[in-house]
Design a protein around this motif. Structure first.
Motif, PDB file in Angstrom:
ATOM      1  N   THR B  95      41.768  42.980  47.196  1.00  0.00           N
ATOM      2  CA  THR B  95      41.330  41.755  47.340  1.00  0.00           C
ATOM      3  C   THR B  95      41.431  40.853  46.077  1.00  0.00           C
ATOM      4  OG1 THR B  95      39.289  42.361  46.990  1.00  0.00           O
ATOM      5  CG2 THR B  95      39.615  42.277  49.044  1.00  0.00           C
ATOM      6  N   ALA B  96      41.145  39.854  45.902  1.00  0.00           N
ATOM      7  CA  ALA B  96      41.161  38.672  44.628  1.00  0.00           C
ATOM      8  C   ALA B  96      40.231  39.519  43.772  1.00  0.00           C
ATOM      9  CB  ALA B  96      40.834  37.305  44.970  1.00  0.00           C
ATOM     10  N   ALA B  97      38.714  39.999  44.183  1.00  0.00           N
ATOM     11  CA  ALA B  97      38.049  40.541  43.169  1.00  0.00           C
ATOM     12  C   ALA B  97      38.453  41.905  42.491  1.00  0.00           C
ATOM     13  CB  ALA B  97      36.631  40.624  43.914  1.00  0.00           C
ATOM     14  N   ALA B  98      38.896  42.618  43.513  1.00  0.00           N
ATOM     15  CA  ALA B  98      39.478  44.034  43.361  1.00  0.00           C
ATOM     16  C   ALA B  98      40.525  43.866  42.187  1.00  0.00           C
ATOM     17  CB  ALA B  98      39.833  44.779  44.296  1.00  0.00           C
ATOM     18  N   ASN B  99      41.433  42.833  42.369  1.00  0.00           N
ATOM     19  CA  ASN B  99      42.746  42.639  41.369  1.00  0.00           C
ATOM     20  C   ASN B  99      41.970  42.293  40.166  1.00  0.00           C
ATOM     21  OD1 ASN B  99      45.562  42.747  42.093  1.00  0.00           O
ATOM     22  ND2 ASN B  99      44.717  41.956  44.064  1.00  0.00           N
ATOM     23  N   VAL B 100      40.983  41.321  39.957  1.00  0.00           N
ATOM     24  CA  VAL B 100      40.268  41.056  38.801  1.00  0.00           C
ATOM     25  C   VAL B 100      39.624  42.219  38.251  1.00  0.00           C
ATOM     26  CG1 VAL B 100      38.463  39.851  37.615  1.00  0.00           C
ATOM     27  CG2 VAL B 100      39.999  38.437  39.423  1.00  0.00           C
ATOM     28  N   ALA B 101      39.164  43.304  38.967  1.00  0.00           N
ATOM     29  CA  ALA B 101      38.615  44.327  38.571  1.00  0.00           C
ATOM     30  C   ALA B 101      39.473  45.377  37.822  1.00  0.00           C
ATOM     31  CB  ALA B 101      37.723  44.951  39.538  1.00  0.00           C
ATOM     32  N   PHE B 102      40.694  45.265  38.331  1.00  0.00           N
ATOM     33  CA  PHE B 102      41.774  45.980  37.743  1.00  0.00           C
ATOM     34  C   PHE B 102      41.800  45.882  36.305  1.00  0.00           C
ATOM     35  CE2 PHE B 102      46.136  47.122  36.726  1.00  0.00           C
ATOM     36  CZ  PHE B 102      46.206  48.201  37.222  1.00  0.00           C
ATOM     37  N   GLY B 103      41.775  44.753  35.676  1.00  0.00           N
ATOM     38  CA  GLY B 103      41.770  44.560  34.396  1.00  0.00           C
ATOM     39  C   GLY B 103      40.602  45.406  33.710  1.00  0.00           C
ATOM     40  N   LEU B 104      39.620  45.624  34.200  1.00  0.00           N
ATOM     41  CA  LEU B 104      38.280  46.460  33.492  1.00  0.00           C
ATOM     42  C   LEU B 104      38.283  47.780  33.870  1.00  0.00           C
ATOM     43  CD1 LEU B 104      35.260  44.395  34.132  1.00  0.00           C
ATOM     44  CD2 LEU B 104      36.459  44.726  32.046  1.00  0.00           C
ATOM     45  N   GLU B 105      39.265  48.115  34.772  1.00  0.00           N
ATOM     46  CA  GLU B 105      39.207  49.581  35.065  1.00  0.00           C
ATOM     47  C   GLU B 105      39.733  50.575  33.988  1.00  0.00           C
ATOM     48  OE1 GLU B 105      40.986  50.051  39.072  1.00  0.00           O
ATOM     49  OE2 GLU B 105      39.412  48.734  39.932  1.00  0.00           O
ATOM     50  N   ALA B 106      40.622  50.275  33.177  1.00  0.00           N
ATOM     51  CA  ALA B 106      41.106  50.997  32.128  1.00  0.00           C
ATOM     52  C   ALA B 106      39.888  51.275  31.136  1.00  0.00           C
ATOM     53  CB  ALA B 106      42.315  50.379  31.432  1.00  0.00           C
ATOM     54  N   ALA B 107      39.052  50.239  30.990  1.00  0.00           N
ATOM     55  CA  ALA B 107      38.080  50.070  29.910  1.00  0.00           C
ATOM     56  C   ALA B 107      36.735  50.742  30.594  1.00  0.00           C
ATOM     57  CB  ALA B 107      37.702  48.609  29.743  1.00  0.00           C
TER      58      ALA B 107
END
Ligand SMILES: Nc1ncnc2c1ncn2[C@@H]1O[C@H](COP(=O)(O)OP(=O)(O)OP(=O)(O)O)[C@@H](O)[C@H]1O
Ligand SMILES: [Mg+2]
Lengths: 278, 248
Positions: B95-107
């Protein structure tokens, strides 16, 4: 008097209302069709059985009686459990090995090129031959059936997962790299979701094949399970029993498909754009 | 804070015929903190390559890049920068939110904080109400905003963009420009972006770098001294854009 063409708005509203309406209508029609088909088959069966001795084609009533007799016995459920535990075990091994090797061969092109013929060979060998080999290697044991299920299901899953890894979008991998994701994270967040749809359709197919060949294996190399009972019934010319077992299996596979696999698939892949959408 | 210094960078790519293609030659570029730099030049002049070198995705053959004064080979704080591609690259299964969260998942950010930051960032780009939609349910402009949110959610101090809005229609593009300017000043970001479009360069950038092709060299660096917000139809903006187009 000429009729004014519908305004765009009215047209749109009509279009947004009809799909659910149509869908319900279609579902009702489908149920009616299925019921009619069942009734038709029963009639044909009944008529055909009137002109044949019971050991060739037992009547629906006779099969029903045989089935009712079977279901109440403890052995029925035991054999059922045994067969399905064998199928599940073989399938579970197939899924794990198939996914692991599919990913491995997909990730390493040279390895994939080298091992590709092995897959072709496995695919050309019929399940009956696997059953004979299994009998030689494992004798009359659970492993005979498990092995046959495994050898049937594993190549299917492996091939699909392998193909799936090839369809991974390199743009997404590049994206993950800009976020400095580790290789493991790339596997988990890009590869895994990409191979999930091909894995799932392969797994469904593989489970169906596995369940079918398990019976072949059991008739040849087991002293329990549905396949064994089928052979026993055939040897004793209890045709009504053969029918009862067969119909149970068919019903079970349909139920499994409709009640478990289809809903899981719908849930997992709700993100997919449906072909009808615009 | 984020500063970028490109020092004497040259790059060759191997060609299939065994020769090598000289893509960048002695590039010098100085990007002070909080500036917005546009890299313009004709197709094949090495703009994307230069951006990729700054991002650490491609290694220069000669010269080096200093990020906050540290050589990129020794730089470790990569998560303080993000990279936006020309296409949105939204993962269709998220989803849009999960796509945005992708940016944080490596950190290594806790689940609770991740959730809160995603919500904040979606609000920042005006998409709070669309958090649960899948990419195929979003319009092109909305998808672009999600991609921007994904780049901003890590709170970067340096934002790199490779023709990020070139696929959007003019109205939505202008909206995205305003958005980027607002957020860049809000988050005190340094921005380096590549564009084909002189007008986009003039509307957004403090500084425009023109690359000459084959091999890519810095032909000239211009300062754009107009106050923000810059109206793309204002005569001064038009004047600058026309001047830039002439030297392209
Ligand atoms: N990975 C690569 N391997 C080989 N050659 C490359 C590679 N990447 C880019 N090139 C070549 O380098 C040159 C510059 O490419 P680059 O993508 O940096 O240009 P650009 O200015 O971004 O062009 P455009 O405006 O079309 O995006 C081109 O001639 C391209 O073919
Ligand atoms: Mg480019």
């Amino acid at each position: 008097m000429p009729v004014a063409p519908p305004t765009p708005l009215a047209q749109e509203r009509a279009e947004t209302r009809t799909p659910t309406h149509l869908a319900r209508e279609r579902r009702l029609r489908l149920i009616a069709q299925r019921l009619a088909l069942i009734v038709l088959l029963l009639i044909v069966w009944q008529v055909a059985s009137l002109n044949a001795p019971a050991f060739v084609l037992p009547s629906p009533k006779r099969v029903w009686e045989a089935w009712s007799g079977l279901v109440v016995t403890a052995n029925f459920w035991k054999d059922f459990g045994i067969t399905f535990s064998r199928v599940f075990t073989g399938f579970a091994f197939a899924a794990v090995i198939g996914v692991l090797f599919g990913l491995l061969l997909g990730a390493n092109e040279k390895l994939g090129e080298f091992f590709e013929p092995v897959l072709t060979i496995i695919n050309t060998v019929s399940s009956t031959i696997w059953a004979i080999f299994a009998l030689i290697w494992f004798g009359l044991s659970n492993w005979t059936t498990i092995f046959v299920v495994f050898m049937t299901a594993m190549p299917l899953i492996l091939t699909n997962v392998w193909q799936g890894t090839r369809s991974v979008n390199v743009d997404f991998i590049e994206l993950a790299q800009t976020f400095r994701m580790s290789r493991l994270q790339v596997m988990q967040k890009i590869y895994l979701p990409t191979i999930l749809p091909p894995f799932f359709s392969a797994a469904r197919l593989a489970f169906g094949f596995g369940a079918r060949v398990s019976l072949v294996a059991e008739t040849l190399g087991a002293s329990s399970g549905i396949g064994y009972r089928l052979r026993q019934a055939a040897d004793l010319v209890q045709t009504d029993q053969v029918f009862a077992w067969t119909l149970t299996l068919v019903a079970l596979m349909i139920a499994l498909e409709a009640l478990i696999l289809k809903p899981i698939e719908n849930r997992l892949f709700s993100w997919k754009k449906r072909a009808g959408d615009q | 804070m984020a500063t970028v210094r490109v020092q004497n960078v040259s790059k060759w790519f191997p060609r299939r015929d065994g020769e090598s293609l000289h893509v960048l030659q002695n590039i010098e570029l100085d990007v002070p903190e909080k500036t917005i730099v546009a890299i313009v030049g004709e197709s094949g002049s090495g703009k994307s390559t230069l951006l990729n070198i700054i991002a650490g995705l491609v290694k220069p053959d000669r010269g080096c890049v200093l990020l906050n004064g540290v050589k990129s080979s020794e730089f470790t704080d990569w998560r303080s920068m993000t990279y936006m591609f020309q296409d949105d690259r939204l993962l269709p299964w998220r989803t849009a939110a999960a796509n945005v969260a992708f940016g944080l998942e490596a950190a290594h950010v806790s689940r609770a904080e991740r959730k809160q930051r995603v919500a904040e960032t979606l609000a920042l780009v005006g998409l709070s109400d669309f958090a649960d939609l899948y990419p195929h349910e979003l319009s092109g402009g909305m998808r672009s905003r999600v991609a921007l949110a994904r780049s901003l959610v890590t709170r970067p101090t340096l934002l790199l963009m490779d023709e990020p809005f070139s696929k959007l229609d003019p109205t939505i593009r202008a909206q995205m420009h305003a958005e980027v300017l607002r957020i860049a000043s809000l988050m005190a970001m340094t921005v380096i972006f590549v564009t084909h479009d002189p007008e986009e360069a003039v509307v957004l950038a403090n500084k425009v770098v023109l690359l000459n092709p084959r091999p890519g060299r810095v032909r000239e660096t211009r300062t754009i001294d107009l106050p923000y917000p810059r109206d793309p139809s204002a005569p001064e903006v038009n004047e600058q854009a026309r001047a830039l187009r002439r030297s392209l």
